[in-house]
Design a protein around this motif. Structure first.
Motif, PDB file in Angstrom:
ATOM      1  N   SER A   9     -52.342  -4.038   7.679  1.00 58.57           N
ATOM      2  CA  SER A   9     -51.934  -5.297   8.271  1.00 58.57           C
ATOM      3  C   SER A   9     -50.484  -5.220   8.735  1.00 58.57           C
TER       4      SER A   9
ATOM      5  N   SER B 260     -49.127  -0.216   7.401  1.00 57.70           N
ATOM      6  CA  SER B 260     -49.157  -0.789   8.748  1.00 57.70           C
ATOM      7  C   SER B 260     -50.321  -0.202   9.534  1.00 57.70           C
TER       8      SER B 260
ATOM      9  N   GLN C  60     -48.031  -9.611   3.399  1.00 59.17           N
ATOM     10  CA  GLN C  60     -47.508 -10.330   2.257  1.00 59.17           C
ATOM     11  C   GLN C  60     -48.550 -11.252   1.613  1.00 59.17           C
TER      12      GLN C  60
ATOM     13  N   ARG D  15     -48.725  -7.927   8.692  1.00 57.68           N
ATOM     14  CA  ARG D  15     -48.101  -8.917   7.814  1.00 57.68           C
ATOM     15  C   ARG D  15     -48.887  -8.969   6.511  1.00 57.68           C
TER      16      ARG D  15
END
Length: 601
Positions: free
Chosen positions: A312, A333, A316, A314
């Protein structure tokens, strides 16, 4: 002689009705006599009964013959030509294992086929076909009747359902292409319609039946060592059935329950805290039509937690999964995915990203971009309303979809064949697919972060997702007829449930002949990988409502011998001649009065 409509012969039971006019006494008529002296010699006893002594004049037997000929024509009698080139198609699907007395339907079908082969001339030739896994010829060349009988004795029914084809049209096409004068289809399905070439021989009668529809062994939570089993029982019976459900391992009963299954309903039973074994078997003890679907097999899920690779830009929000015991997260990533290697992991989550092709691992796609290999993505939706969901399904268990409302979503359209799990008014929001032994899910919404009790509907759905992926390696979801993707290496041996040993020669072998229910084992030295494979086909288990075979008359083929010569026109012609004869010998009273008046005039 044969009858194309044998049910029409039941009309012959109406023959005794012809006696009624001869049992009823006619109404008395008045006559004027000059003297009654001559009548004194007759009995003076009189009766007011409606029925008198039965007297059958010769004309009655002529009328009876006429009636019989007319009723016989309803059965559509034909003169059968002894065929020289025939095909015998045996239904070898799972329902043919049902017992009729002491013999299975398949054995009875073989007996019927032997009788037909025994009536063929010596110069006739026969070819054999089976229906499962597909309609296929099992003889390389036409055989004399005696050799066809010996070859047929080697055939056995499979633990498979029938292919969804139009047998009436397919067998007619087969007869035209191969030039068969007669095609016999031995099956437990009835037949509707009439065909000059195709003859359906129906074996067995409708029966009540019970079946285990699903059987799963899972962990009570992702990190728990405690196992639980869930068994779903489907009733195809017209009455409630009392059964005993047993959970076994290696032939020994671990635990059991006594249950009452309602008529035409499904019942789910659970077993908690079951001991750990390599394989499990669920079995119901019931006197029903088919023993095959009274058993299912399963294996426990892999031990340990669930290792997840998150891909991903993002990640988090996905790190919140670490709050779930037994879940291990590694995030990278999308650019680093190609270099991730083959590290052992149970699940890959693609968050706002997607690989070029479906990975050879279980994978979850969350709001994937356009051009992904699993689903096409539609326009964005604000607070979409869930309009439907698949039930029963492990992904929708215990989820209150009335409270399930993502803040943002995008409708999906499946690129590959799969199941719609959650549906909105604007299109699917969740799709699931199983291919090559791997499970894939595409979500048109983001279920993360994982908030636990703060968002129970979404949290339960997320836990269902993780448990579904974790259980993929051990449950009994594989069905007969689906190939096994072994991911083996040279020297491995596959053991089938019937004890057959098959050497595996390819590095990524695919074994497609899973025609028997049971445990398949891939042996690699001292290591064994288990593959539970189960029969599952509701159409085969429903023995009370078999689908009728639709037959249609085929156009006559140029140069082909006719298999039948209809006798109905001759019967009708003889009936017409007898009717004229009966009218001449016994004219109607009004016609007799008219003729008497003419003579007196």
């Amino acid at each position: 002689m044969e009858f194309l409509n044998p049910f029409g012969l039941y009309a012959l039971l109406l023959s005794p009705l012809l006696l009624i006019p001869y049992l009823i006494k006619g109404r008395p008529r008045q006559f004027v006599f000059s003297s009654l002296l001559l009548l004194k010699q007759f009995s003076s006893r009189a009766t007011a009964q409606a029925f008198g002594r039965l007297y059958l004049p010769p004309i009655f037997f002529l009328q009876l013959l006429l009636l019989w000929l007319l009723l016989l024509s309803l059965g559509e009698p034909v003169f059968s030509v002894r065929p020289l080139r025939v095909a015998l198609v045996l239904d070898n699907s799972a329902s043919m294992q049902a017992l009729e007395g002491r013999q299975s339907r398949f054995q009875l079908a073989q007996d019927e086929a032997k009788n037909i082969l025994g009536g063929l001339p010596e110069r006739a030739r026969a070819e054999l076909y089976v229906t499962a896994p597909s309609l296929a010829r099992v003889t390389e060349e036409p055989l004399p009747p005696a050799q066809a009988v010996r070859r047929m004795a080697l055939l056995t029914p499979f633990d498979l359902g029938e292919p969804a084809i139009d047998y009436g049209a397919e067998l007619s096409r087969l007869a035209g292409e191969r030039g068969y004068e007669r095609v016999y289809f031995f099956t437990d399905h009835p037949a509707d319609g009439r065909s000059e070439t195709v003859r359906v021989v129906t074996i067995g009668r409708p029966r009540d039946n019970l079946a285990i529809a699903s059987f799963q062994v899972s962990r009570s939570s992702l990190a728990s060592v405690q196992l639980q089993a869930r068994v779903e029982i489907a009733s195809f019976s017209t009455r409630a059935e009392k059964i005993k459900l047993s959970l076994k391992s290696s032939g020994k009963v671990l635990v059991g329950q006594s249950l009452v299954v309602p008529a035409r309903k499904n019942l789910t039973a659970s077993f908690e805290n079951i001991p750990l074994h390599s394989t499990y078997e669920a079995e119901i003890e019931a006197v029903d039509g088919l023993a095959l679907d009274n058993r299912r097999f399963a294996a426990p899920p892999p031990a340990g937690g669930l290792k997840i690779l998150v891909v991903s830009p993002r990640p988090q929000s996905l790190l919140s999964l670490r709050s779930i015991p037994g879940v291990e997260i590694k995030a990278i990533s999308p650019e680093a995915y190609a270099a991730a290697g083959n590290e052992p992991r149970g699940l890959e989550i693609f968050h706002y990203s997607a690989p070029a092709a479906l990975p050879n691992r279980h994978a979850l796609f969350i709001l994937p971009p356009g051009g992904n290999p699993l689903a096409a993505v539609g326009a964005g939706l604000i607070r979409p309303v869930v309009s439907g969901w698949r039930e029963p399904h492990d992904l929708t268990r215990y989820v209150n979809f009335a409270l399930f409302q993502p803040a943002y979503a995008r409708a999906l359209r499946p690129v590959a064949a799969g199941d719609t799990i959650v549906q909105s008014t604007d299109g699917p929001l969740a799709l699931a697919l199983e291919r090559d032994g791997f499970r894939y899910v595409a979500l048109g919404f983001d279920p993360f972060p994982f908030l636990g009790r703060e968002n129970l509907p979404m949290s339960i759905f997320t836990l269902n997702l993780l448990a579904w992926f974790q259980a993929a390696g051990g449950n009994g979801a594989r069905v007969t007829g689906e190939p096994l993707y072994l991911r083996s290496r040279r020297g491995d041996v596959l053991l089938t449930p019937v004890g057959e040993k098959i050497a595996v020669e390819q590095a990524a072998a695919v074994y497609a002949q899973t025609y028997v229910q049971g445990i398949y084992q891939l042996v690699r030295g001292a290591e064994r990988t288990l593959f539970p494979v189960n029969f599952q086909d509701a159409r085969e288990s429903d023995l009370a409502n078999p689908t009728a075979i639709q037959l249609k008359a085929e156009p006559a083929l140029a140069g082909a011998r006719r298999a039948y010569s209809s006798l109905r026109p001759y019967l009708l012609a003889v009936s017409l001649l007898l009717l004229l004869l009966e009218w001449f010998l016994n004219p109607a009273p009004r016609w007799r009065g008219f003729m008497r008046t003419r003579r007196e005039a």
